[in-house]
Design an enzyme around this catalytic site. Sequence first.
Site, PDB file in Angstrom:
ATOM      1  CE  LYS A  74      -2.273  -0.895   3.791  1.00 41.99           C
ATOM      2  NZ  LYS A  74      -1.648  -2.182   4.129  1.00 41.99           N
ATOM      3  NE  ARG A 151      -4.585  -0.938   9.321  1.00 39.39           N
ATOM      4  CZ  ARG A 151      -3.424  -1.357   9.813  1.00 39.39           C
ATOM      5  NH1 ARG A 151      -3.394  -1.976  10.974  1.00 39.39           N
ATOM      6  NH2 ARG A 151      -2.318  -1.177   9.126  1.00 39.39           N
ATOM      7  NE  ARG A 185       6.969  -4.956   6.343  1.00 40.44           N
ATOM      8  CZ  ARG A 185       5.749  -4.626   6.754  1.00 40.44           C
ATOM      9  NH1 ARG A 185       5.027  -3.790   6.044  1.00 40.44           N
ATOM     10  NH2 ARG A 185       5.257  -5.136   7.858  1.00 40.44           N
ATOM     11  NE  ARG A 229       7.205  -2.484  10.373  1.00 43.20           N
ATOM     12  CZ  ARG A 229       6.033  -2.317   9.763  1.00 43.20           C
ATOM     13  NH1 ARG A 229       5.993  -1.699   8.597  1.00 43.20           N
ATOM     14  NH2 ARG A 229       4.925  -2.784  10.287  1.00 43.20           N
ATOM     15  NE  ARG A 240       1.572  -6.657  10.808  1.00 45.91           N
ATOM     16  CZ  ARG A 240       2.893  -6.764  10.951  1.00 45.91           C
ATOM     17  NH1 ARG A 240       3.430  -6.680  12.141  1.00 45.91           N
ATOM     18  NH2 ARG A 240       3.662  -6.959   9.906  1.00 45.91           N
TER      19      ARG A 240
END
Length: 294
Positions: A74, A151, A185, A229, A240
């Site tokens: 996104k 959300r 990531r 992260r 998640r």
Amino acid sequence: MAVLSRVLRLRVAGVDRFAVRSFRSSSSSWRNSEIDPKAAAASQQLGEKALPLQRDVKDRNVQWVFLGCPGVGKGTYASKLSTLLGVPHIATGDLVRDELSSSGPLAKQLEEVVNQGKLVSDEIIINLLSKRLEASSAKGETGFILDGFPRTIRQAEILEGVTEIDLVINLKLREEALLAKCLGRRICSECGGNYNVASIDIKAEEGDPGMYMAPLLPPPLCTSKLISRSDDTEEVVKRRLRIYNEMSQPVEEFYRSRGKLLEFDLPGGIPESWPKLLRALNLEDHDDKESAAA
């Protein structure tokens, strides 16, 4: 957007909201919005200016929302569209991370929620979003591309109550690729750049097309400074994704029923997906074409 940011907070607190006349967007027809007289009176009592939240499309930029699982991309596509269209890209995930690094009053509470893979409460998200909208308004920015909000149905209803969303782009990617992307990531601890070390190569089988997504590697200066992260662990990522999938269906249906949802299955990495997304949006990236022709 200053009015919008204030009304977001007022709506959560239970204050009467602005009533915005519903309109449908198309390539050729738009209708202006109005303010409910009672809501306007209430806003004036609270020191608000009785300004319409919506203006004719000629006077403002697009107001779009990106939906999609964590790690789907996104932020990448919203950022590229933000640059192309000249509107601010507002990512609630970035707002949360900025607050976490600020040592502010919400930092400790947010750290516990994020590390457990839970969703941040509506009140906190709306508070952070309101601050960001006020900052945009102060800089004279109009329009926005929201990434990570709404959300929940409640968030969608709050947002619809104060402004008109023109389009909702729902990005989709198969789960095995999503998991690999999330675990790959990386962030440069010095410049803050976002990269991905995952090389995804899914072979075609049983009628399903293959997929290749090249890694997004950092420049040499950032290579030794990459960090992950804290919430990008396999257990947290799977949690998640599960939570998102459970909560996303009603939000998708909310916008689908209003004729505003664009479903877009990512066929691969940015080189494959970006041109197809532009075609789906009836847009052209002249800089991208010039780069390809060079």
